[in-house]
Design a protein around this motif. Structure first.
Motif, PDB file in Angstrom:
ATOM      1  N   LYS A   1      26.839 -32.349 -32.669  1.00  0.00           N
ATOM      2  CA  LYS A   1      26.043 -31.448 -31.834  1.00  0.00           C
ATOM      3  C   LYS A   1      24.616 -31.959 -31.657  1.00  0.00           C
ATOM      4  CE  LYS A   1      28.286 -26.994 -32.402  1.00  0.00           C
ATOM      5  NZ  LYS A   1      28.110 -25.612 -32.841  1.00  0.00           N
TER       6      LYS A   1
ATOM      7  N   THR B   1      31.439 -34.356 -26.364  1.00  0.00           N
ATOM      8  CA  THR B   1      31.686 -32.926 -26.244  1.00  0.00           C
ATOM      9  C   THR B   1      32.284 -32.629 -24.880  1.00  0.00           C
ATOM     10  OG1 THR B   1      29.455 -32.505 -25.437  1.00  0.00           O
ATOM     11  CG2 THR B   1      29.792 -32.327 -27.813  1.00  0.00           C
TER      12      THR B   1
ATOM     13  N   LYS C   1      28.298 -30.785 -36.962  1.00  0.00           N
ATOM     14  CA  LYS C   1      26.846 -30.628 -36.831  1.00  0.00           C
ATOM     15  C   LYS C   1      26.202 -31.921 -36.346  1.00  0.00           C
ATOM     16  CE  LYS C   1      26.320 -26.896 -40.155  1.00  0.00           C
ATOM     17  NZ  LYS C   1      25.841 -26.482 -41.477  1.00  0.00           N
TER      18      LYS C   1
END
Length: 93
Positions: free
Chosen positions: A70, A78, A67
């Motif tokens: 992100k 990513t 989390k």
């Protein structure tokens, strides 16, 4: 039928919670354990599914890390392509 005593060790908090549950169900802990034992013997199996419904602390930390990754790009990188990710990961070897 002759009666006997059984002594088990249990976490104090779990015992408190189990006593409260048994009270809510209208029975004693002894009755609940006897129900379990009779059903286990009759069916010759643990009479319920045993599984891990709650993630452990390590899994919860991994979820929290994902989390964070992100929402904050500086925490981790990513990828949109698995091949590119593997190429970069293996280039450090």
């Amino acid at each position: 039928m002759a009666q006997t005593n059984v002594s088990i060790r249990m976490d104090a908090d779990l015992k408190r919670q189990f006593e409260a549950f048994c009270t809510d169900m209208g029975m004693t802990m002894t009755t609940a354990i006897n129900i379990f034992a009779k059903k286990a013997v009759r069916e010759y199996r643990i009479p319920f599914e045993i599984g891990a419904e709650k993630p452990n602390a390590e899994t919860l930390e991994a979820i929290a890390e994902v989390k964070r990754m992100k929402t904050d790009p500086s925490v981790g990188k990513t990828y949109t392509d698995a091949d590119a990710m593997m190429k970069e990961l293996l280039s450090d070897v």
